[in-house]
Scaffold this motif. Structure first.
Motif, PDB file in Angstrom:
ATOM      1  N   VAL A   1      37.526  35.362  44.590  1.00  0.00           N
ATOM      2  CA  VAL A   1      37.660  34.389  43.512  1.00  0.00           C
ATOM      3  C   VAL A   1      39.026  33.719  43.648  1.00  0.00           C
ATOM      4  CG1 VAL A   1      37.818  34.087  41.010  1.00  0.00           C
ATOM      5  CG2 VAL A   1      36.151  35.680  41.972  1.00  0.00           C
ATOM      6  N   VAL A   2      39.024  32.381  43.824  1.00  0.00           N
ATOM      7  CA  VAL A   2      40.285  31.652  43.970  1.00  0.00           C
ATOM      8  C   VAL A   2      40.615  30.815  42.736  1.00  0.00           C
ATOM      9  CG1 VAL A   2      40.270  31.594  46.477  1.00  0.00           C
ATOM     10  CG2 VAL A   2      39.139  29.768  45.213  1.00  0.00           C
ATOM     11  N   GLN A   3      39.613  30.515  41.917  1.00  0.00           N
ATOM     12  CA  GLN A   3      39.861  29.712  40.723  1.00  0.00           C
ATOM     13  C   GLN A   3      38.851  30.074  39.645  1.00  0.00           C
ATOM     14  OE1 GLN A   3      39.355  25.525  41.381  1.00  0.00           O
ATOM     15  NE2 GLN A   3      40.363  24.950  39.478  1.00  0.00           N
ATOM     16  N   VAL A   4      39.340  30.188  38.426  1.00  0.00           N
ATOM     17  CA  VAL A   4      38.464  30.415  37.269  1.00  0.00           C
ATOM     18  C   VAL A   4      38.311  29.077  36.557  1.00  0.00           C
ATOM     19  CG1 VAL A   4      38.216  31.578  35.055  1.00  0.00           C
ATOM     20  CG2 VAL A   4      39.114  32.821  37.014  1.00  0.00           C
ATOM     21  N   LEU A   5      37.087  28.586  36.500  1.00  0.00           N
ATOM     22  CA  LEU A   5      36.819  27.302  35.860  1.00  0.00           C
ATOM     23  C   LEU A   5      36.465  27.458  34.383  1.00  0.00           C
ATOM     24  CD1 LEU A   5      34.775  25.887  38.821  1.00  0.00           C
ATOM     25  CD2 LEU A   5      37.147  25.405  38.251  1.00  0.00           C
TER      26      LEU A   5
ATOM     27  N   VAL B   1      35.418  26.881  47.893  1.00  0.00           N
ATOM     28  CA  VAL B   1      36.635  26.257  48.386  1.00  0.00           C
ATOM     29  C   VAL B   1      36.973  26.850  49.739  1.00  0.00           C
ATOM     30  CG1 VAL B   1      39.096  25.936  47.909  1.00  0.00           C
ATOM     31  CG2 VAL B   1      37.476  25.994  46.023  1.00  0.00           C
TER      32      VAL B   1
ATOM     33  N   ASP C   1      39.260  36.597  33.207  1.00  0.00           N
ATOM     34  CA  ASP C   1      39.665  35.367  33.892  1.00  0.00           C
ATOM     35  C   ASP C   1      40.594  35.632  35.077  1.00  0.00           C
ATOM     36  OD1 ASP C   1      41.916  36.124  32.492  1.00  0.00           O
ATOM     37  OD2 ASP C   1      42.195  34.210  31.485  1.00  0.00           O
TER      38      ASP C   1
ATOM     39  N   HIS D   1      30.407  37.372  37.688  1.00  0.00           N
ATOM     40  CA  HIS D   1      30.814  36.008  38.005  1.00  0.00           C
ATOM     41  C   HIS D   1      29.612  35.090  38.215  1.00  0.00           C
ATOM     42  CE1 HIS D   1      34.324  38.410  39.670  1.00  0.00           C
ATOM     43  NE2 HIS D   1      34.857  37.681  38.703  1.00  0.00           N
TER      44      HIS D   1
ATOM     45  N   THR E   1      41.849  36.036  38.969  1.00  0.00           N
ATOM     46  CA  THR E   1      41.633  35.471  40.299  1.00  0.00           C
ATOM     47  C   THR E   1      42.111  36.479  41.331  1.00  0.00           C
ATOM     48  OG1 THR E   1      43.794  34.397  40.277  1.00  0.00           O
ATOM     49  CG2 THR E   1      41.928  33.093  39.507  1.00  0.00           C
TER      50      THR E   1
ATOM     51  N   VAL F   1      33.401  30.660  38.365  1.00  0.00           N
ATOM     52  CA  VAL F   1      34.470  30.728  39.356  1.00  0.00           C
ATOM     53  C   VAL F   1      34.178  29.853  40.569  1.00  0.00           C
ATOM     54  CG1 VAL F   1      35.104  33.083  38.693  1.00  0.00           C
ATOM     55  CG2 VAL F   1      33.449  32.721  40.526  1.00  0.00           C
ATOM     56  N   ALA F   2      35.259  29.597  41.318  1.00  0.00           N
ATOM     57  CA  ALA F   2      35.161  29.030  42.657  1.00  0.00           C
ATOM     58  C   ALA F   2      35.592  30.127  43.603  1.00  0.00           C
ATOM     59  CB  ALA F   2      36.080  27.813  42.799  1.00  0.00           C
TER      60      ALA F   2
ATOM     61  N   ASP G   1      39.548  28.119  52.164  1.00  0.00           N
ATOM     62  CA  ASP G   1      40.912  28.627  52.068  1.00  0.00           C
ATOM     63  C   ASP G   1      41.113  29.659  53.162  1.00  0.00           C
ATOM     64  OD1 ASP G   1      43.418  29.587  51.387  1.00  0.00           O
ATOM     65  OD2 ASP G   1      42.970  29.748  49.249  1.00  0.00           O
TER      66      ASP G   1
END
Length: 136
Positions: A110-114, A100, A83, A94, A85, A130-131, A102
């Motif tokens: 990877v900026v966010q783990v959903l 996103v 997990d 992934h 980022t 991920v996002a 940024d």
């Protein structure tokens, strides 16, 4: 000669049957070992449910402890939690479920783990959802 040939075929068939039985026995043993590893997690979930009328803060702490125990059990079975980022996107590990914008992060990071993943590449239960960052 024909008799030896028939005996060889019979031996081969017996070997196949014996191998199939041994394989099924090993599968059953592995399922039992995995189920036994999860039993303490189930016991602790039942204990948490039995204290449902107690202080909500202690219930949340107990559920977190059980989750940590389950994650540790999966790690001992060879499926460590993934997990992180800030790492580059890797399609083998992934699954992109969002993009996103940024400007502070390199594209494809990877900026966010959903949803966390479990296991390493080549031995995954599921990939990390991920996002990733993009730039316009």
């Amino acid at each position: 000669m024909e008799d030896r040939w028939r005996r060889a075929l019979a031996d081969l068939e017996n070997l196949r049957k014996r191998h199939a039985r041994e394989l099924e026995r090993e599968r059953a043993a592995e399922r039992a070992r995995t189920a036994a590893a999860l039993l303490p997690v189930i016991d602790n979930l039942e204990l948490a449910l039995s204290h449902a009328g107690a202080d909500p803060g202690s219930i949340v702490a107990g559920v977190r402890a059980v989750r940590d125990q389950a994650v540790d059990t999966l790690a001992r079975l060879g499926y460590a939690r993934q997990d992180e980022t800030g790492v580059p996107f890797d399609p083998a590990r992934h699954e992109v479920v969002g993009v996103v914008e940024d400007p502070d992060v390199a594209p494809g990071t990877v900026v966010q783990v959903l949803r966390p993943g479990y296991g390493e590449t080549g031995n995954q239960l599921r990939p990390v959802a991920v996002a990733v960052a993009k730039r316009e």
